[in-house]
Write a protein that holds these residues in place. Sequence first.
Motif, short mmCIF file in Angstrom:
data_model
loop_
_atom_site.label_atom_id
_atom_site.label_comp_id
_atom_site.label_asym_id
_atom_site.label_seq_id
_atom_site.Cartn_x
_atom_site.Cartn_y
_atom_site.Cartn_z
N LEU A 1 0.85 -1.19 0.00
CA LEU A 1 0.00 0.00 0.00
C LEU A 1 0.88 1.24 0.00
O LEU A 1 1.30 1.75 1.04
CB LEU A 1 -0.91 0.00 1.23
N THR A 2 1.17 1.74 -1.17
CA THR A 2 2.04 2.91 -1.29
C THR A 2 1.28 4.22 -1.17
O THR A 2 1.88 5.27 -0.97
CB THR A 2 2.78 2.88 -2.64
N ARG A 3 -0.04 4.16 -1.31
CA ARG A 3 -0.86 5.35 -1.12
C ARG A 3 -2.22 4.92 -0.57
O ARG A 3 -2.60 3.75 -0.66
CB ARG A 3 -1.04 6.10 -2.44
N THR A 4 -2.92 5.88 0.00
CA THR A 4 -4.22 5.57 0.59
C THR A 4 -5.27 5.42 -0.51
O THR A 4 -5.47 6.35 -1.30
CB THR A 4 -4.67 6.68 1.55
N PRO A 5 -5.93 4.29 -0.61
CA PRO A 5 -6.97 4.12 -1.62
C PRO A 5 -8.22 4.89 -1.23
O PRO A 5 -8.41 5.25 -0.06
CB PRO A 5 -7.23 2.61 -1.62
N SER A 6 -9.07 5.13 -2.20
CA SER A 6 -10.35 5.77 -1.90
C SER A 6 -11.28 4.80 -1.19
O SER A 6 -11.92 5.15 -0.19
CB SER A 6 -11.00 6.27 -3.20
N VAL A 7 -11.36 3.58 -1.72
CA VAL A 7 -12.20 2.55 -1.13
C VAL A 7 -11.33 1.31 -0.87
O VAL A 7 -10.63 0.85 -1.77
CB VAL A 7 -13.38 2.17 -2.05
N ALA A 8 -11.39 0.81 0.35
CA ALA A 8 -10.59 -0.36 0.70
C ALA A 8 -11.47 -1.43 1.34
O ALA A 8 -12.31 -1.12 2.19
CB ALA A 8 -9.46 0.02 1.67
N VAL A 9 -11.26 -2.67 0.92
CA VAL A 9 -11.88 -3.82 1.57
C VAL A 9 -10.74 -4.64 2.16
O VAL A 9 -9.91 -5.18 1.42
CB VAL A 9 -12.71 -4.66 0.58
N VAL B 1 -11.74 -0.28 -6.31
CA VAL B 1 -11.66 -0.80 -4.95
C VAL B 1 -10.32 -1.50 -4.77
O VAL B 1 -9.91 -2.30 -5.62
CB VAL B 1 -12.80 -1.80 -4.66
N THR B 2 -9.66 -1.19 -3.67
CA THR B 2 -8.43 -1.89 -3.31
C THR B 2 -8.76 -2.93 -2.24
O THR B 2 -9.27 -2.59 -1.18
CB THR B 2 -7.38 -0.91 -2.76
N PHE B 3 -8.50 -4.18 -2.57
CA PHE B 3 -8.69 -5.27 -1.61
C PHE B 3 -7.34 -5.52 -0.93
O PHE B 3 -6.35 -5.83 -1.60
CB PHE B 3 -9.16 -6.53 -2.32
N VAL B 4 -7.34 -5.38 0.38
CA VAL B 4 -6.11 -5.58 1.15
C VAL B 4 -6.08 -7.03 1.63
O VAL B 4 -6.89 -7.45 2.46
CB VAL B 4 -6.05 -4.61 2.35
N VAL B 5 -5.16 -7.79 1.07
CA VAL B 5 -5.00 -9.21 1.40
C VAL B 5 -4.03 -9.27 2.58
O VAL B 5 -2.82 -9.09 2.41
CB VAL B 5 -4.47 -9.99 0.19
N THR B 6 -4.56 -9.47 3.78
CA THR B 6 -3.75 -9.22 4.97
C THR B 6 -2.79 -10.35 5.33
O THR B 6 -1.72 -10.10 5.87
CB THR B 6 -4.67 -8.95 6.18
N GLY B 7 -3.16 -11.59 5.08
CA GLY B 7 -2.35 -12.71 5.53
C GLY B 7 -1.13 -12.98 4.66
O GLY B 7 -1.12 -12.72 3.46
N GLU B 8 -0.09 -13.49 5.30
CA GLU B 8 1.12 -13.97 4.60
C GLU B 8 1.68 -12.94 3.62
O GLU B 8 2.03 -13.25 2.49
CB GLU B 8 0.83 -15.29 3.87
N GLU B 9 1.75 -11.69 4.08
CA GLU B 9 2.31 -10.60 3.27
C GLU B 9 1.61 -10.48 1.91
O GLU B 9 2.25 -10.22 0.89
CB GLU B 9 3.82 -10.79 3.10
#
Length: 235
Positions: A11-19, A134-142
Amino acid sequence: MEARFLGIAELTRTPSVAVVVDVMRAFTVAAWAFGRGAEKIVLAESLTDALALKARHPDWVALKDGPPAPGFDAVNSPGLLRSLDLGGRTVVQKTTAGTVGALAVREASLVLCAGFVVAGATARLLRQRGCEAVTFVVTGEEGRAEEDLACAQYIARRTERGGPDATAFLRRAAGSRAAAELTEGVRQGAHPDDVRLCLELDRFPFAMVASSEDSLMVLRPYTVPSPSPADGTSA
Protein backbone atom coordinates in the motif's frame (compact mmCIF):
# COMPACT_ATOMS: atom_id res chain seq x y z
CA MET A 1 -15.52 -2.12 -10.98
CA GLU A 2 -11.74 -1.93 -11.12
CA ALA A 3 -10.25 -4.16 -8.40
CA ARG A 4 -6.70 -4.20 -7.08
CA PHE A 5 -5.38 -6.89 -4.73
CA LEU A 6 -2.50 -5.78 -2.53
CA GLY A 7 -0.70 -6.89 0.60
CA ILE A 8 -0.34 -4.46 3.47
CA ALA A 9 3.28 -3.64 2.58
CA GLU A 10 2.26 -2.89 -1.01
CA LEU A 11 0.00 0.00 0.00
CA THR A 12 2.04 2.91 -1.29
CA ARG A 13 -0.86 5.35 -1.12
CA THR A 14 -4.22 5.57 0.59
CA PRO A 15 -6.97 4.12 -1.62
CA SER A 16 -10.35 5.77 -1.90
CA VAL A 17 -12.20 2.55 -1.13
CA ALA A 18 -10.59 -0.36 0.70
CA VAL A 19 -11.88 -3.82 1.57
CA VAL A 20 -9.62 -5.39 4.17
CA VAL A 21 -9.87 -9.18 4.10
CA ASP A 22 -8.90 -11.52 6.92
CA VAL A 23 -10.80 -14.80 6.68
CA MET A 24 -8.86 -16.82 9.26
CA ARG A 25 -9.73 -15.33 11.59
CA ALA A 26 -9.94 -11.64 12.49
CA PHE A 27 -12.95 -10.53 10.52
CA THR A 28 -14.82 -13.80 10.91
CA VAL A 29 -14.42 -13.21 14.64
CA ALA A 30 -15.54 -9.58 14.27
CA ALA A 31 -18.68 -10.69 12.43
CA TRP A 32 -19.42 -13.26 15.14
CA ALA A 33 -18.95 -10.58 17.79
CA PHE A 34 -21.63 -8.48 16.11
CA GLY A 35 -23.74 -11.58 15.71
CA ARG A 36 -23.49 -12.09 19.47
CA GLY A 37 -24.70 -8.54 20.06
CA ALA A 38 -21.57 -6.37 20.24
CA GLU A 39 -22.25 -2.71 19.56
CA LYS A 40 -18.85 -1.83 18.12
CA ILE A 41 -15.29 -3.11 17.79
CA VAL A 42 -12.28 -0.91 18.46
CA LEU A 43 -9.30 -1.97 16.34
CA ALA A 44 -6.22 -1.55 18.54
CA GLU A 45 -2.78 -0.57 17.28
CA SER A 46 -0.93 -2.90 19.64
CA LEU A 47 -1.42 -5.29 22.54
CA THR A 48 -0.31 -2.50 24.87
CA ASP A 49 -2.94 -0.18 23.44
CA ALA A 50 -5.59 -2.88 23.75
CA LEU A 51 -4.77 -3.38 27.42
CA ALA A 52 -4.73 0.38 28.01
CA LEU A 53 -8.20 0.68 26.49
CA LYS A 54 -9.40 -2.20 28.63
CA ALA A 55 -7.95 -0.54 31.73
CA ARG A 56 -9.83 2.69 30.97
CA HIS A 57 -13.03 0.81 30.11
CA PRO A 58 -13.22 -2.30 32.33
CA ASP A 59 -16.57 -3.29 30.81
CA TRP A 60 -15.05 -3.59 27.32
CA VAL A 61 -14.12 -7.05 26.03
CA ALA A 62 -10.51 -7.36 24.89
CA LEU A 63 -9.39 -10.13 22.54
CA LYS A 64 -6.17 -11.09 20.81
CA ASP A 65 -4.49 -13.76 18.68
CA GLY A 66 -2.93 -16.79 20.31
CA PRO A 67 -3.52 -18.36 23.70
CA PRO A 68 -5.33 -16.66 26.60
CA ALA A 69 -3.30 -13.93 28.30
CA PRO A 70 -3.68 -11.78 31.43
CA GLY A 71 -5.86 -8.74 30.82
CA PHE A 72 -7.62 -10.21 27.80
CA ASP A 73 -11.12 -11.64 27.97
CA ALA A 74 -11.14 -13.75 24.81
CA VAL A 75 -9.02 -15.02 21.94
CA ASN A 76 -9.37 -14.60 18.20
CA SER A 77 -11.46 -17.71 17.56
CA PRO A 78 -15.00 -17.75 16.15
CA GLY A 79 -15.59 -21.18 17.65
CA LEU A 80 -14.81 -19.90 21.13
CA LEU A 81 -16.42 -16.47 20.73
CA ARG A 82 -19.79 -17.80 19.56
CA SER A 83 -20.72 -18.86 23.09
CA LEU A 84 -20.27 -15.37 24.58
CA ASP A 85 -23.09 -12.94 25.22
CA LEU A 86 -21.81 -9.60 23.94
CA GLY A 87 -25.11 -7.75 23.97
CA GLY A 88 -24.42 -3.99 23.86
CA ARG A 89 -20.70 -4.47 24.59
CA THR A 90 -17.67 -2.85 23.04
CA VAL A 91 -14.96 -5.24 21.88
CA VAL A 92 -11.28 -4.30 21.57
CA GLN A 93 -9.54 -6.42 18.94
CA LYS A 94 -5.84 -6.76 18.17
CA THR A 95 -4.66 -9.37 15.68
CA THR A 96 -1.52 -10.10 13.72
CA ALA A 97 -2.83 -9.17 10.27
CA GLY A 98 -6.47 -8.10 10.06
CA THR A 99 -6.44 -5.14 12.42
CA VAL A 100 -3.06 -4.06 11.04
CA GLY A 101 -4.50 -3.98 7.51
CA ALA A 102 -7.52 -1.94 8.55
CA LEU A 103 -5.40 0.62 10.37
CA ALA A 104 -3.11 0.91 7.34
CA VAL A 105 -6.00 2.28 5.25
CA ARG A 106 -7.77 4.26 7.95
CA GLU A 107 -7.63 7.45 5.85
CA ALA A 108 -9.64 5.90 2.99
CA SER A 109 -13.08 7.37 2.36
CA LEU A 110 -14.66 3.93 2.82
CA VAL A 111 -13.10 1.03 4.72
CA LEU A 112 -14.85 -2.33 4.85
CA CYS A 113 -13.58 -5.36 6.74
CA ALA A 114 -14.57 -8.71 5.33
CA GLY A 115 -14.46 -12.47 5.24
CA PHE A 116 -16.65 -15.08 3.59
CA VAL A 117 -19.22 -14.77 6.37
CA VAL A 118 -20.10 -11.23 5.19
CA ALA A 119 -19.11 -11.52 1.52
CA GLY A 120 -22.57 -10.98 0.04
CA ALA A 121 -23.38 -7.94 2.15
CA THR A 122 -19.95 -6.47 1.41
CA ALA A 123 -20.48 -6.86 -2.33
CA ARG A 124 -23.96 -5.34 -2.07
CA LEU A 125 -22.62 -2.31 -0.24
CA LEU A 126 -19.91 -1.77 -2.85
CA ARG A 127 -22.58 -1.87 -5.54
CA GLN A 128 -24.90 0.34 -3.51
CA ARG A 129 -22.18 2.97 -3.15
CA GLY A 130 -21.33 2.77 -6.85
CA CYS A 131 -17.65 2.11 -6.14
CA GLU A 132 -15.70 2.22 -9.41
CA ALA A 133 -12.27 1.36 -8.01
CA VAL A 134 -11.66 -0.80 -4.95
CA THR A 135 -8.43 -1.89 -3.31
CA PHE A 136 -8.69 -5.27 -1.61
CA VAL A 137 -6.11 -5.58 1.15
CA VAL A 138 -5.00 -9.21 1.40
CA THR A 139 -3.75 -9.22 4.97
CA GLY A 140 -2.35 -12.71 5.53
CA GLU A 141 1.12 -13.97 4.60
CA GLU A 142 2.31 -10.60 3.27
CA GLY A 143 -0.48 -10.50 0.72
CA ARG A 144 -0.17 -14.12 -0.40
CA ALA A 145 -2.69 -15.82 1.90
CA GLU A 146 -4.80 -17.98 -0.38
CA GLU A 147 -7.91 -17.80 1.80
CA ASP A 148 -7.84 -13.99 1.85
CA LEU A 149 -7.10 -13.66 -1.85
CA ALA A 150 -9.84 -16.14 -2.74
CA CYS A 151 -12.35 -14.22 -0.63
CA ALA A 152 -11.27 -10.86 -2.06
CA GLN A 153 -11.58 -12.14 -5.62
CA TYR A 154 -14.96 -13.66 -4.84
CA ILE A 155 -16.32 -10.39 -3.42
CA ALA A 156 -14.97 -8.48 -6.42
CA ARG A 157 -16.67 -10.88 -8.81
CA ARG A 158 -19.86 -10.84 -6.79
CA THR A 159 -20.30 -7.14 -7.38
CA GLU A 160 -21.05 -8.06 -10.99
CA ARG A 161 -24.49 -9.02 -12.22
CA GLY A 162 -24.87 -12.78 -12.18
CA GLY A 163 -21.98 -13.32 -9.80
CA PRO A 164 -19.74 -16.41 -9.55
CA ASP A 165 -20.33 -19.78 -7.98
CA ALA A 166 -18.60 -19.79 -4.60
CA THR A 167 -17.46 -23.42 -4.66
CA ALA A 168 -14.02 -22.94 -6.20
CA PHE A 169 -13.23 -19.93 -4.00
CA LEU A 170 -14.20 -21.77 -0.83
CA ARG A 171 -12.19 -24.79 -1.94
CA ARG A 172 -9.10 -22.62 -2.34
CA ALA A 173 -9.60 -21.22 1.15
CA ALA A 174 -10.15 -24.68 2.62
CA GLY A 175 -6.84 -25.80 1.12
CA SER A 176 -4.89 -22.80 2.40
CA ARG A 177 -1.93 -22.84 4.74
CA ALA A 178 -3.98 -21.06 7.41
CA ALA A 179 -6.70 -23.71 7.26
CA ALA A 180 -4.11 -26.46 7.60
CA GLU A 181 -2.45 -24.77 10.57
CA LEU A 182 -5.78 -24.37 12.34
CA THR A 183 -6.82 -27.95 11.61
CA GLU A 184 -3.47 -29.36 12.75
CA GLY A 185 -3.37 -27.31 15.95
CA VAL A 186 -0.37 -25.24 14.92
CA ARG A 187 -2.12 -22.00 15.86
CA GLN A 188 -2.92 -21.51 19.51
CA GLY A 189 -6.18 -20.12 20.79
CA ALA A 190 -8.24 -22.11 18.30
CA HIS A 191 -11.37 -24.25 18.30
CA PRO A 192 -11.93 -27.35 16.12
CA ASP A 193 -14.83 -25.57 14.36
CA ASP A 194 -12.84 -22.47 13.40
CA VAL A 195 -12.13 -23.41 9.79
CA ARG A 196 -15.72 -24.45 9.14
CA LEU A 197 -17.03 -21.23 10.65
CA CYS A 198 -14.59 -19.14 8.61
CA LEU A 199 -15.88 -20.77 5.41
CA GLU A 200 -19.57 -20.33 6.19
CA LEU A 201 -20.66 -18.18 3.25
CA ASP A 202 -22.97 -15.25 4.01
CA ARG A 203 -23.58 -16.29 7.60
CA PHE A 204 -24.40 -12.68 8.48
CA PRO A 205 -26.55 -10.10 6.64
CA PHE A 206 -24.36 -7.09 7.36
CA ALA A 207 -21.19 -5.54 6.02
CA MET A 208 -18.63 -4.14 8.47
CA VAL A 209 -17.60 -0.51 8.10
CA ALA A 210 -14.56 0.94 9.88
CA SER A 211 -14.14 4.65 10.52
CA SER A 212 -12.38 7.02 12.89
CA GLU A 213 -14.26 7.91 16.07
CA ASP A 214 -12.54 10.04 18.72
CA SER A 215 -9.11 9.09 17.34
CA LEU A 216 -9.94 5.37 17.43
CA MET A 217 -10.57 3.09 14.47
CA VAL A 218 -14.02 1.66 15.12
CA LEU A 219 -15.77 -1.15 13.27
CA ARG A 220 -19.58 -1.29 13.14
CA PRO A 221 -22.07 -3.53 11.35
CA TYR A 222 -24.00 -2.07 8.45
CA THR A 223 -27.03 -4.01 7.33
CA VAL A 224 -27.42 -4.12 3.56
CA PRO A 225 -30.82 -5.21 2.21
CA SER A 226 -30.83 -8.43 0.20
CA PRO A 227 -31.32 -8.00 -3.55
CA SER A 228 -34.70 -8.42 -5.16
CA PRO A 229 -35.19 -11.41 -7.48
CA ALA A 230 -34.70 -9.06 -10.42
CA ASP A 231 -31.12 -8.47 -9.24
CA GLY A 232 -30.18 -12.12 -9.77
CA THR A 233 -27.59 -13.73 -7.48
CA SER A 234 -24.83 -11.19 -7.79
CA ALA A 235 -24.91 -10.04 -4.20
